[in-house]
Design a protein around this motif. Structure first.
Motif, short mmCIF file in Angstrom:
data_model
loop_
_atom_site.label_atom_id
_atom_site.label_comp_id
_atom_site.label_asym_id
_atom_site.label_seq_id
_atom_site.Cartn_x
_atom_site.Cartn_y
_atom_site.Cartn_z
N ASP A 34 40.16 25.84 34.85
CA ASP A 34 40.33 27.08 35.60
C ASP A 34 39.94 26.86 37.06
O ASP A 34 39.04 26.09 37.36
CB ASP A 34 39.45 28.17 34.99
CG ASP A 34 39.62 29.48 35.74
OD1 ASP A 34 40.69 30.08 35.60
OD2 ASP A 34 38.71 29.86 36.49
N TYR A 64 32.70 34.08 47.74
CA TYR A 64 33.87 33.97 46.87
C TYR A 64 34.41 32.55 46.94
O TYR A 64 34.91 32.10 47.97
CB TYR A 64 34.95 34.97 47.30
CG TYR A 64 36.12 35.04 46.34
CD1 TYR A 64 35.96 35.63 45.09
CD2 TYR A 64 37.36 34.52 46.67
CE1 TYR A 64 37.03 35.70 44.19
CE2 TYR A 64 38.43 34.58 45.78
CZ TYR A 64 38.25 35.18 44.56
OH TYR A 64 39.30 35.25 43.67
N LEU A 69 36.58 31.12 39.06
CA LEU A 69 35.84 32.12 38.28
C LEU A 69 34.53 31.57 37.73
O LEU A 69 33.48 32.20 37.82
CB LEU A 69 36.73 32.64 37.14
CG LEU A 69 36.07 33.54 36.11
CD1 LEU A 69 35.57 34.83 36.73
CD2 LEU A 69 37.04 33.85 34.96
N TYR A 124 31.28 39.99 40.21
CA TYR A 124 32.58 39.36 40.45
C TYR A 124 33.65 40.40 40.12
O TYR A 124 33.56 41.08 39.11
CB TYR A 124 32.75 38.14 39.53
CG TYR A 124 34.14 37.55 39.60
CD1 TYR A 124 34.43 36.50 40.46
CD2 TYR A 124 35.18 38.08 38.82
CE1 TYR A 124 35.71 35.98 40.55
CE2 TYR A 124 36.47 37.57 38.92
CZ TYR A 124 36.72 36.52 39.78
OH TYR A 124 37.99 36.01 39.87
N TYR A 131 38.00 41.01 39.98
CA TYR A 131 39.40 40.73 40.24
C TYR A 131 40.17 41.97 39.81
O TYR A 131 40.61 42.10 38.67
CB TYR A 131 39.92 39.46 39.54
CG TYR A 131 41.04 38.87 40.39
CD1 TYR A 131 42.24 39.54 40.54
CD2 TYR A 131 40.84 37.69 41.10
CE1 TYR A 131 43.22 39.05 41.39
CE2 TYR A 131 41.83 37.20 41.94
CZ TYR A 131 43.02 37.89 42.08
OH TYR A 131 44.00 37.41 42.92
P1 AHM Z 1 43.91 29.82 37.36
O1 AHM Z 1 43.69 30.06 35.89
O2 AHM Z 1 45.37 29.68 37.70
O3 AHM Z 1 43.10 28.70 37.88
O4 AHM Z 1 43.51 31.20 38.11
C1 AHM Z 1 42.25 31.74 37.87
C2 AHM Z 1 41.44 31.72 39.13
C3 AHM Z 1 40.00 32.07 38.92
O5 AHM Z 1 39.21 30.98 38.64
C4 AHM Z 1 39.66 32.64 40.26
O6 AHM Z 1 38.55 33.48 40.20
C5 AHM Z 1 40.90 33.35 40.68
O7 AHM Z 1 41.97 32.70 39.98
C6 AHM Z 1 41.15 33.24 42.12
O8 AHM Z 1 42.33 33.89 42.44
P2 AHM Z 1 42.74 34.17 43.96
O9 AHM Z 1 43.06 32.86 44.57
O10 AHM Z 1 43.93 35.08 43.85
O11 AHM Z 1 41.58 34.86 44.62
#
Ligand code: AHM
Ligand code: MG
Length: 334
Positions: free
Chosen positions: A120, A244, A248, A262, A264
């Motif tokens: 992730d 940020y 995640l 946190y 989203y």
């Molecule tokens: P991914 O599963 O494609 O890696 O996306 C998840 C990630 C999270 O780890 C993170 O918090 C978020 O996407 C960040 O998104 P953004 O770049 O839109 O802020």
């Protein structure tokens, strides 16, 4: 009793009996994840040295480019869990459909399914910023000895028996819960063992860090906008600090240690939020609650949401209890 410097392997064995379904099977499963995470860690750490970064050329079900390490991590976790013959099914953020595992054991006695986000935060790989692995474990609901079905995966988060994450950061840590608190283990790369470094992890009840992609601010629901303004007000313990990372696991990990929230939320671009209920939100919610924090979609407890599809997304607000409750108050009243 947990002891600092205990290895993860020792801890799993020692705590096996306190697990309510006492079973060597769950211990073997956690051991497989530990092993696969070590292999993935090795590869993640090499990413800057060899030509493994960059897009693999495939697009996953969410329409995102997959990077080579995503593919590698996905294969590694699936291989390890499949070969060791200890789960009956796997669902991965990187796979369109779930994988039913035909046990070589003629009685097909395996009762756990694993849901995994193998890597992730993958947009951070090629810039040397922390990424993570997230996993979630359920008991199947269909009869043991038959092929798994979709309903084995579409369970509410409250049915999880274990969840955890690995953060590939300045050091690599594996943090997990089996419903009896949260413990964190740090990898000693010289020896290749994880040691209990953070026993009984807990979110501070309050915090002063808020983590959200403010680039999407103009699109956020009014309740979130007002909560962000509240975080920025110069009053009481505020303004809070904004942090940020965009990974995640790392944002969550820092907030759990220091106290924070946190978010989203949904936006025009992501009308249901971005994060996936099954691979990201439920496991993090289980860990958060076990660490005395909270996780919600703004109105409903994440772990009470009935999933309807493997890759569904939800708005996600997670962290220190008082901060999440305050954000929910803003959502309710706006
Ligand atoms: P991914 O599963 O494609 O890696 O996306 C998840 C990630 C999270 O780890 C993170 O918090 C978020 O996407 C960040 O998104 P953004 O770049 O839109 O802020
Ligand atoms: Mg992800």
């Amino acid at each position: 009793m947990s002891k600092r410097n205990q290895t993860l392997g020792e801890f799993i064995i020692e705590n096996q009996t306190s697990f309510k379904y006492t079973s060597g099977e769950l211990s073997r499963l956690l051991n497989s994840i530990r092993l696969a995470a070590k292999v993935v860690n090795h590869e993640v750490n090499k990413a800057g040295l060899v030509d493994i970064i960059g897009n693999a050329g495939d697009t996953n079900i969410q329409g995102e480019d997959q990077q080579k390490l995503d593919v590698y991590a996905n294969d590694k976790f699936i291989q390890t869990l499949t070969k060791r013959n200890i789960v009956c099914g796997i669902a991965s953020e990187e796979e369109d459909d779930f994988i039913a595992i035909n046990s070589q054991d003629e009685n097909h006695q395996n009762k756990y399914v694993v849901l995994i986000d193998p890597l992730d935060g993958s947009s951070n790989i090629d810039v040397n910023v922390s990424v993570g692995t997230i996993f979630s474990i359920y008991r199947r609901v269909t009869p043991i000895g038959t092929p798994v079905k979709i309903e084995d995966f579409l369970q509410k988060g409250s049915a999880q028996v274990a969840a955890g994450y690995v953060v590939y950061g300045t050091s690599t840590m594996l943090v997990y819960t089996t419903g009896d608190g949260v413990n964190g283990f740090t990898l000693n790369p010289a020896i290749g063992s994880y040691y209990l470094s953070h026993p009984n992890m807990e979110f501070p009840e309050d915090g002063n860090i808020y983590s959200v992609n403010e680039g999407n601010y103009s699109d956020f629901p009014i309740g979130i906008k007002k909560y962000i303004k509240y975080c920025q007000q110069d009053e009481d313990e505020r303004p809070y600090t904004s942090r940020y990372i965009g990974s995640l696991v790392s944002d969550f990990h820092r907030n759990m240690i220091k106290g924070g929230i946190y978010m989203y939320p949904k936006s025009t671009k992501n009308p249901k939020g971005k994060l996936r209920l099954l691979y990201e939100c439920n496991p993090m919610a289980f860990i958060a609650e076990q660490a005395k924090g909270k996780a919600s979609d703004g109105f409903t407890r994440i772990m009470d949401i009935q999933p309807t599809a493997l890759h569904e997304r939800v708005p996600f607000i997670c962290g220190s209890k008082n901060m999440v409750e305050k954000a929910e108050e803003f959502m309710r009243n706006n």
